[in-house]
Design a protein around this motif. Structure first.
Motif, PDB file in Angstrom:
ATOM      1  N   LYS A 135       1.338   4.102  -2.976  1.00 31.94           N
ATOM      2  CA  LYS A 135       0.992   5.497  -2.687  1.00 31.94           C
ATOM      3  C   LYS A 135       2.168   6.431  -2.959  1.00 31.94           C
ATOM      4  N   VAL A 136       3.340   6.079  -2.459  1.00 28.32           N
ATOM      5  CA  VAL A 136       4.511   6.936  -2.643  1.00 28.32           C
ATOM      6  C   VAL A 136       4.872   7.043  -4.123  1.00 28.32           C
ATOM      7  N   ALA A 137       4.750   5.933  -4.843  1.00 32.63           N
ATOM      8  CA  ALA A 137       5.108   5.922  -6.260  1.00 32.63           C
ATOM      9  C   ALA A 137       4.040   6.571  -7.138  1.00 32.63           C
ATOM     10  N   GLY A 138       2.856   6.811  -6.590  1.00 33.49           N
ATOM     11  CA  GLY A 138       1.790   7.406  -7.377  1.00 33.49           C
ATOM     12  C   GLY A 138       1.121   6.431  -8.328  1.00 33.49           C
ATOM     13  N   ILE A 139       1.143   5.146  -7.980  1.00 34.90           N
ATOM     14  CA  ILE A 139       0.504   4.125  -8.802  1.00 34.90           C
ATOM     15  C   ILE A 139      -0.970   4.034  -8.408  1.00 34.90           C
ATOM     16  N   ALA A 162       1.985   9.785   2.573  1.00 32.88           N
ATOM     17  CA  ALA A 162       1.285   8.503   2.485  1.00 32.88           C
ATOM     18  C   ALA A 162       1.225   7.815   3.841  1.00 32.88           C
ATOM     19  N   MET A 163       2.309   7.890   4.616  1.00 31.76           N
ATOM     20  CA  MET A 163       2.303   7.266   5.941  1.00 31.76           C
ATOM     21  C   MET A 163       1.336   7.995   6.867  1.00 31.76           C
ATOM     22  N   GLN A 164       1.255   9.294   6.759  1.00 32.52           N
ATOM     23  CA  GLN A 164       0.305  10.041   7.567  1.00 32.52           C
ATOM     24  C   GLN A 164      -1.136   9.710   7.169  1.00 32.52           C
ATOM     25  N   TRP A 188       0.844  -1.202   0.000  1.00 33.04           N
ATOM     26  CA  TRP A 188       0.000   0.000   0.000  1.00 33.04           C
ATOM     27  C   TRP A 188       0.873   1.243   0.000  1.00 33.04           C
ATOM     28  N   LEU A 189       1.879   1.283   0.874  1.00 32.09           N
ATOM     29  CA  LEU A 189       2.743   2.453   0.981  1.00 32.09           C
ATOM     30  C   LEU A 189       3.551   2.651  -0.286  1.00 32.09           C
ATOM     31  N   MET A 218      10.337   8.358   7.185  1.00 30.86           N
ATOM     32  CA  MET A 218       9.212   7.472   6.879  1.00 30.86           C
ATOM     33  C   MET A 218       7.926   7.999   7.514  1.00 30.86           C
ATOM     34  N   TYR A 219       8.018   8.405   8.766  1.00 35.98           N
ATOM     35  CA  TYR A 219       6.848   8.917   9.485  1.00 35.98           C
ATOM     36  C   TYR A 219       6.299  10.167   8.802  1.00 35.98           C
ATOM     37  N   ASP A 220       7.176  10.991   8.256  1.00 39.18           N
ATOM     38  CA  ASP A 220       6.769  12.262   7.652  1.00 39.18           C
ATOM     39  C   ASP A 220       6.187  12.111   6.247  1.00 39.18           C
TER      40      ASP A 220
END
Length: 214
Positions: free
Chosen positions: A22-26, A194-196, A18-19, A189-191
Motif C-alpha cells: 500500500k505504501v509503495a503504491g504496488i 495505509a495504516m489508517q 499489505w502495508l 507509522m500510525y499516521d
C-alpha cells in the motif's frame, strides 16, 4: 497480484506485506480468509499444497508464502519503490533488524497479541521487558546510523518498517514503553494513510477471537 491475508484486527503477519504494498503504491487484489470462522484457509492451503498460514502472495504461477519472502520479492520486482535502503550499510542494518523481528521477540508476540481495536495498560512480564529493551537498542542503532532524513527507521519507509509494524500496535495499544525514538517512529507509522485504512477495516470486522481479547 493477489494477496491472501487473515483478520486485519489480529493478523500481524498479514499486515506486513499489505502495508508495504500500500505504501509503495504496488497494485494488488486481496482476499481475507477468516481461519477461525470457517474452513476457507484450510481449503486454500490444500489447493496450493501449503501450510494453513497467511499471508500468501500469488502472482502469475508463482506462490510466495512467507511475509519476509514476499517483501524481498517486492523489493526485487519494484526497485523504483526502494523497499530497502539505497545505502549498502543501511540496507544491511535494515535487513538484520527485519530478520531479528522475523525470528525473535517471542515473549512480546505471544503475551501481547496484535489487536488493533483494544486499548489497555498492561504490565509487561520480565521476558517482555527484555524484548522492549532490545527494541530500544535497535532504535538507538538506527538513530546513530548515517541515513537520509525522515521519520522511519531508515529515513524513508521501507521493508524494515513493515516488519515492525505490528510491534507499533502492540506497544501503543497495551501502554508499553520502549523509548522516545520508538515513540516518534510509532506516531509516523500510525499516521500513514495505509495504516489508517487498515485500522478502519479492522474496526469494522465483527469476528472475535477470545485468545486475542484477553
Amino acid at each position: 497480484m493477489h494477496l491472501y491475508i487473515a483478520y486485519k484486527n489480529y493478523s500481524s503477519w498479514s499486515l506486513r506485506p499489505w502495508l508495504a504494498m500500500k505504501v509503495a503504491g504496488i497494485p494488488f487484489e486481496e482476499t481475507l480468509l477468516p481461519f477461525a470462522h470457517g474452513d476457507s484457509l484450510k481449503q486454500f492451503s490444500a489447493q496450493h499444497v501449503l501450510p494453513a498460514q497467511v499471508p500468501v502472495l500469488i502472482t502469475d504461477d508463482l506462490v510466495i508464502w512467507d511475509s519476509l519472502a514476499i517483501l524481498e520479492y517486492l523489493a526485487e520486482g519494484y526497485p523504483e519503490c526502494q523497499l530497502w535502503p539505497e545505502s549498502r550499510a543501511l540496507r544491511a542494518l535494515a535487513r538484520s533488524a527485519a530478520a531479528e523481528m522475523h525470528s525473535g521477540f517471542s515473549a512480546l508476540r505471544s503475551q501481547f497479541p496484535m489487536n488493533c481495536r483494544t486499548e489497555k495498560a498492561v504490565e509487561p512480564s520480565v521476558a517482555v521487558a527484555q524484548d522492549l529493551q532490545r527494541l530500544a537498542q535497535i532504535w538507538a542503532r538506527f538513530e546513530q546510523a548515517d541515513k537520509p532524513a525522515g521519520p522511519f527507521l531508515a529515513g524513508s519507509f521501507s521493508n524494515v518498517d513493515a516488519m515492525f509494524a505490528p510491534v507499533m500496535w502492540r506497544v501503543r495499544n497495551y501502554g508499553l514503553k520502549v523509548s522516545s525514538a520508538f515513540d516518534r517512529w510509532a506516531q509516523a507509522m500510525y499516521d500513514l494513510p495505509a495504516m489508517q485504512e487498515w485500522l478502519i477495516a479492522a474496526r469494522a470486522e465483527t469476528w472475535q477471537m477470545p485468545a486475542y481479547e484477553r
